[in-house]
Structures are given as structure tokens and as C-alpha cells.
Design a protein around this motif. Structure first.
Motif, mmCIF file in Angstrom:
data_model
loop_
_atom_site.group_PDB
_atom_site.id
_atom_site.type_symbol
_atom_site.label_atom_id
_atom_site.label_comp_id
_atom_site.label_asym_id
_atom_site.label_seq_id
_atom_site.Cartn_x
_atom_site.Cartn_y
_atom_site.Cartn_z
ATOM 1 N N PRO A 111 0.810 -1.220 0.000
ATOM 2 C CA PRO A 111 0.000 0.000 0.000
ATOM 3 C C PRO A 111 0.843 1.270 0.000
ATOM 4 C CG PRO A 111 0.185 -0.821 2.229
ATOM 5 C CD PRO A 111 0.923 -1.808 1.350
ATOM 6 N N GLY A 112 0.237 2.350 -0.498
ATOM 7 C CA GLY A 112 0.779 3.689 -0.293
ATOM 8 C C GLY A 112 2.110 3.980 -0.928
ATOM 9 N N SER A 113 2.416 3.398 -2.075
ATOM 10 C CA SER A 113 3.707 3.655 -2.707
ATOM 11 C C SER A 113 3.852 5.125 -3.071
ATOM 12 C CB SER A 113 3.858 2.810 -3.972
ATOM 13 O OG SER A 113 5.001 3.206 -4.703
ATOM 14 N N ALA A 114 4.984 5.703 -2.690
ATOM 15 C CA ALA A 114 5.233 7.113 -2.983
ATOM 16 C C ALA A 114 5.559 7.347 -4.447
ATOM 17 C CB ALA A 114 6.385 7.622 -2.121
ATOM 18 N N THR A 115 5.930 6.294 -5.166
ATOM 19 C CA THR A 115 6.314 6.454 -6.573
ATOM 20 C C THR A 115 5.218 6.035 -7.538
ATOM 21 O OG1 THR A 115 7.360 4.272 -6.590
ATOM 22 C CG2 THR A 115 8.767 6.159 -6.072
ATOM 23 N N ASP A 116 4.094 5.546 -7.031
ATOM 24 C CA ASP A 116 3.016 5.090 -7.903
ATOM 25 C C ASP A 116 1.861 6.082 -7.920
ATOM 26 O OD1 ASP A 116 4.154 2.726 -8.809
ATOM 27 O OD2 ASP A 116 3.557 1.634 -7.020
ATOM 28 N N GLY A 117 1.297 6.235 -9.099
ATOM 29 C CA GLY A 117 0.130 7.078 -9.262
ATOM 30 C C GLY A 117 -1.140 6.338 -8.867
ATOM 31 N N PRO A 118 -2.313 6.979 -9.054
ATOM 32 C CA PRO A 118 -3.573 6.407 -8.563
ATOM 33 C C PRO A 118 -3.960 5.084 -9.213
ATOM 34 C CG PRO A 118 -3.956 8.377 -9.907
ATOM 35 C CD PRO A 118 -2.493 8.324 -9.636
ATOM 36 N N VAL A 119 -3.593 4.866 -10.472
ATOM 37 C CA VAL A 119 -3.986 3.628 -11.150
ATOM 38 C C VAL A 119 -3.325 2.424 -10.500
ATOM 39 C CG1 VAL A 119 -3.788 2.341 -13.318
ATOM 40 C CG2 VAL A 119 -4.547 4.714 -13.353
ATOM 41 N N ILE A 120 -2.023 2.485 -10.307
ATOM 42 C CA ILE A 120 -1.314 1.349 -9.719
ATOM 43 C C ILE A 120 -1.605 1.236 -8.234
ATOM 44 C CG2 ILE A 120 0.991 0.474 -9.177
ATOM 45 C CD1 ILE A 120 1.871 1.309 -11.949
ATOM 46 N N ARG A 121 -1.788 2.353 -7.553
ATOM 47 C CA ARG A 121 -2.152 2.288 -6.132
ATOM 48 C C ARG A 121 -3.494 1.585 -5.948
ATOM 49 N NH1 ARG A 121 -0.901 7.406 -2.271
ATOM 50 N NH2 ARG A 121 1.370 7.362 -2.341
ATOM 51 N N LEU A 154 8.714 -15.890 -21.902
ATOM 52 C CA LEU A 154 8.444 -14.847 -20.903
ATOM 53 C C LEU A 154 9.272 -15.068 -19.651
ATOM 54 C CD1 LEU A 154 6.506 -12.406 -20.171
ATOM 55 C CD2 LEU A 154 5.115 -14.127 -18.982
ATOM 56 N N ARG A 155 9.925 -14.011 -19.189
ATOM 57 C CA ARG A 155 10.637 -14.015 -17.920
ATOM 58 C C ARG A 155 9.787 -13.295 -16.875
ATOM 59 N NH1 ARG A 155 14.326 -17.852 -19.159
ATOM 60 N NH2 ARG A 155 15.442 -17.320 -21.063
ATOM 61 N N ILE A 156 9.923 -13.709 -15.630
ATOM 62 C CA ILE A 156 9.191 -13.072 -14.538
ATOM 63 C C ILE A 156 10.188 -12.463 -13.563
ATOM 64 C CG2 ILE A 156 7.614 -13.402 -12.603
ATOM 65 C CD1 ILE A 156 6.328 -15.685 -14.145
ATOM 66 N N ALA A 157 10.101 -11.141 -13.401
ATOM 67 C CA ALA A 157 10.920 -10.429 -12.415
ATOM 68 C C ALA A 157 9.995 -10.015 -11.277
ATOM 69 C CB ALA A 157 11.584 -9.206 -13.042
ATOM 70 N N LEU A 158 10.257 -10.512 -10.094
ATOM 71 C CA LEU A 158 9.434 -10.181 -8.937
ATOM 72 C C LEU A 158 9.835 -8.815 -8.407
ATOM 73 C CD1 LEU A 158 7.287 -11.697 -7.046
ATOM 74 C CD2 LEU A 158 9.191 -11.784 -5.413
ATOM 75 N N LEU A 159 8.850 -7.959 -8.166
ATOM 76 C CA LEU A 159 9.083 -6.666 -7.525
ATOM 77 C C LEU A 159 8.538 -6.753 -6.110
ATOM 78 C CD1 LEU A 159 8.417 -3.119 -8.983
ATOM 79 C CD2 LEU A 159 7.868 -3.686 -6.631
ATOM 80 N N ALA A 160 9.388 -6.489 -5.131
ATOM 81 C CA ALA A 160 8.963 -6.550 -3.731
ATOM 82 C C ALA A 160 9.414 -5.304 -2.994
ATOM 83 C CB ALA A 160 9.539 -7.800 -3.064
ATOM 84 N N ASP A 161 8.522 -4.763 -2.185
ATOM 85 C CA ASP A 161 8.824 -3.578 -1.391
ATOM 86 C C ASP A 161 9.518 -3.983 -0.097
ATOM 87 O OD1 ASP A 161 8.346 -0.631 -0.763
ATOM 88 O OD2 ASP A 161 7.436 -1.626 0.975
ATOM 89 N N LEU A 186 14.048 -4.976 -6.046
ATOM 90 C CA LEU A 186 13.726 -4.556 -4.685
ATOM 91 C C LEU A 186 13.370 -3.073 -4.677
ATOM 92 C CD1 LEU A 186 16.488 -6.456 -2.719
ATOM 93 C CD2 LEU A 186 14.029 -6.797 -2.477
ATOM 94 N N HIS A 187 12.261 -2.749 -4.078
ATOM 95 C CA HIS A 187 11.757 -1.378 -4.045
ATOM 96 C C HIS A 187 11.934 -0.797 -2.660
ATOM 97 C CE1 HIS A 187 8.514 1.630 -3.403
ATOM 98 N NE2 HIS A 187 8.724 1.945 -4.651
ATOM 99 N N GLY A 188 12.500 0.406 -2.603
ATOM 100 C CA GLY A 188 12.536 1.137 -1.341
ATOM 101 C C GLY A 188 13.519 0.628 -0.312
ATOM 102 N N VAL A 189 14.569 -0.059 -0.723
ATOM 103 C CA VAL A 189 15.557 -0.540 0.243
ATOM 104 C C VAL A 189 16.409 0.642 0.711
ATOM 105 C CG1 VAL A 189 17.420 -2.172 0.700
ATOM 106 C CG2 VAL A 189 15.655 -2.722 -0.998
ATOM 107 N N PRO A 190 16.557 0.855 2.020
ATOM 108 C CA PRO A 190 17.442 1.932 2.487
ATOM 109 C C PRO A 190 18.855 1.714 1.958
ATOM 110 C CG PRO A 190 16.090 1.088 4.289
ATOM 111 C CD PRO A 190 15.879 0.157 3.129
#
Length: 277
Positions: free
Chosen positions: A51-61, A91-98, A125-129
Motif C-alpha cells: 500500500p501507499g507507494s510514494a512512486t506510484d500514481g492512482p492507477v497502480i495504487r 516470458l521471464r518473470i521479475a518479482l518486484l517486492a517492497d 527490490l523497491h525502497g531498500v534503504p
């Protein structure tokens, strides 16, 4: 390492599409990925919804919120990937995880091994410090799990160098700051310069996303030197339209891909249906 954009050739750059796992429901994933495979989509960026991704607009949120409301979890996503991956040809699958919502409480080695064992071809990986990136990069390397790294066209030299150094699947170059689904005009000169800089620093493909909605956009990115395009909000908007209208999401997305793959096309499907990514 797998070639994430094996279909690319002059006049036909590679194509990655983004979807939130669970929107449409995970029960539709086998038919959806089979259709993507049949239509020469190179890569599915499949996000574990958060939830609440700072980089995503309303459609993806909104898409992530629908999946979360249906109870989609990391385990459910990995099980779904494990079920569909053996049947795919290209087709390749790349997992995106926050990191904060999905990865933070997991040991890096355990997480990387679970993603690999499910059959994912790569990890974004999304949002890793910044101080925690290296342990996750090293864990993915130990697991033999290719990494997708990211930077912006306006990133400084150090950020670009880090992204280039650790990318082993492909490098996702974000065309501009802001939220996904925005329609900011591409800074062609800056984007071409960034692609050139990255290509000289890494052997992996450079894929460009944010604001890519049409065949014309994809053609432009190839002219600027990109190996591939990443399409997110425009495709997710079609799935939302299908859900609201009671249409088959697989056929809706197939129609979108058909037009997207036509070089130089305008967003006629979006305009006709009143879909706004």
C-alpha cells in the motif's frame, strides 16, 4: 543469466509489462502469463502488492489496494509463480517486492532463496534503504538470482554507477521523477545521455519506463538507444476497465498489446474507451 529481452531486434525493442499480483485475481494468472508469452512479451514485472507507494500514481495504487483487499501475500504470489513458470517458453518473470512491507522482516538469504525456488527469473527490490542494499545484493548473488536495479535519468554519477554495477538481469532507467502514470514529456537529450552512460558501464539491457503508453513511445525509446520499454499504468488501467465492465481481463490486455506493438501508434484504445492511466 537469462536474456530478459530475447525478442528485441532493430525496429522491435524488448518489452516488459508491470502488473500487481492479484489484480486480476491470482486465479487468472495462468491464462494471463500464457497470453503474454504467446504475444512475445519479454518480461513480466510482477509486484507483490503493497500500500501507499510514494512512486506510484492512482492507477497502480488502486490496483495494489484491490489485490491487498483480496488477501494476496508474498507466499501466495510465490506459489502462483511456481505453478505457472514451467509452462512458459520465452516470458521471464521479475518479482518486484517492497522492502518495508514485504522484505524487511526476512533474512536476505532466505528471501532470495525463496524467490529463486519459486521460479522467478529476477528480483527488483523497491525502497531498500541505501545502507541495507548491499546485503540484499549479495544474498541475491549467492542465490544465483539476477537483479533488476534502478536509477533515474537525472541521477548523479554515483547512483548510476551503483545501479550499473549491481544489475545482472536488466537496469530499469526511470525516465523522470514523479509518480507512475504521469504524462511528463521526455527530456530526449538527457535520456539519451543517461542511456549512453549506462550502456558503457554495464553489459545488461537498459529498459526505460514511466510514461510509456503507446507504440510511438516505444519507438522513440529505441531511437534514443534503449534496449527495452517498461509499460505499467497504461496496461493496469486496461485491466481495471475490464474488471469494472465485466470483460475478460486477458482479452482486454491482449487487445492493448496488439496496439502497443504497432510502431508509431497513438493511444487510440485508451481514447476510445476513456481509459486514463
Amino acid at each position: 543469466m537469462p536474456d530478459f529481452f530475447a525478442s528485441r531486434r532493430p525496429g522491435r525493442p524488448g518489452l516488459a509489462v508491470f502488473l500487481n499480483a492479484g489484480d486480476p485475481p491470482l486465479a487468472a494468472l495462468p491464462d494471463l502469463v500464457a497470453m503474454l508469452d504467446e504475444n512475445d512479451v519479454d518480461c513480466l514485472e510482477l509486484a507483490v502488492p503493497f500500500p501507499g507507494s510514494a512512486t506510484d500514481g492512482p492507477v497502480i495504487r488502486a490496483s495494489a489496494d484491490r489485490a491487498l483487499a483480496d488477501g494476496v501475500t508474498l507466499r501466495a504470489v510465490l506459489d502462483a509463480v511456481a505453478a505457472v513458470r514451467p509452462g512458459l517458453r520465452n516470458l521471464r518473470i521479475a518479482l518486484l517486492a517492497d522492502w518495508s512491507c514485504t522484505v524487511r522482516t526476512l533474512a536476505p538469504d532466505d528471501f532470495a532463496a525463496a524467490v529463486r525456488d519459486a521460479g522467478c527469473d529476477g528480483l527488483l527490490l523497491h525502497g531498500v534503504p541505501p545502507r541495507l542494499r548491499l546485503p540484499h545484493y549479495e544474498a541475491a548473488h549467492r542465490a544465483g538470482l539476477p537483479l533488476v536495479t534502478t536509477c533515474y535519468a537525472v541521477s548523479g554519477p554515483d547512483a548510476m554507477a551503483e545501479a550499473a554495477r549491481h544489475a545482472s538481469a536488466y537496469l530499469y532507467l526511470v525516465a523522470h521523477y514523479g509518480r507512475s502514470g504521469t504524462t511528463a514529456a521526455l527530456d530526449r537529450e538527457r535520456l539519451a545521455e543517461a542511456i549512453s552512460t549506462l550502456r558503457s558501464a554495464t553489459p545488461v539491457p537498459v529498459a526505460v519506463g514511466f510514461g510509456v503508453t503507446t507504440g510511438a513511445d516505444i519507438t522513440l525509446l529505441e531511437e534514443l538507444g534503449a534496449d527495452a520499454a517498461v509499460v505499467g499504468s497504461a496496461g493496469v488501467a486496461h485491466l481495471a476497465h475490464a474488471r469494472a465492465a465485466g470483460h475478460d481481463p486477458v482479452e482486454e490486455f491482449r487487445s492493448f498489446l496488439r496496439e502497443l506493438r504497432a510502431p508509431g501508434t497513438a493511444p487510440t484504445i485508451l481514447q476510445k474507451k476513456g481509459i486514463h492511466p
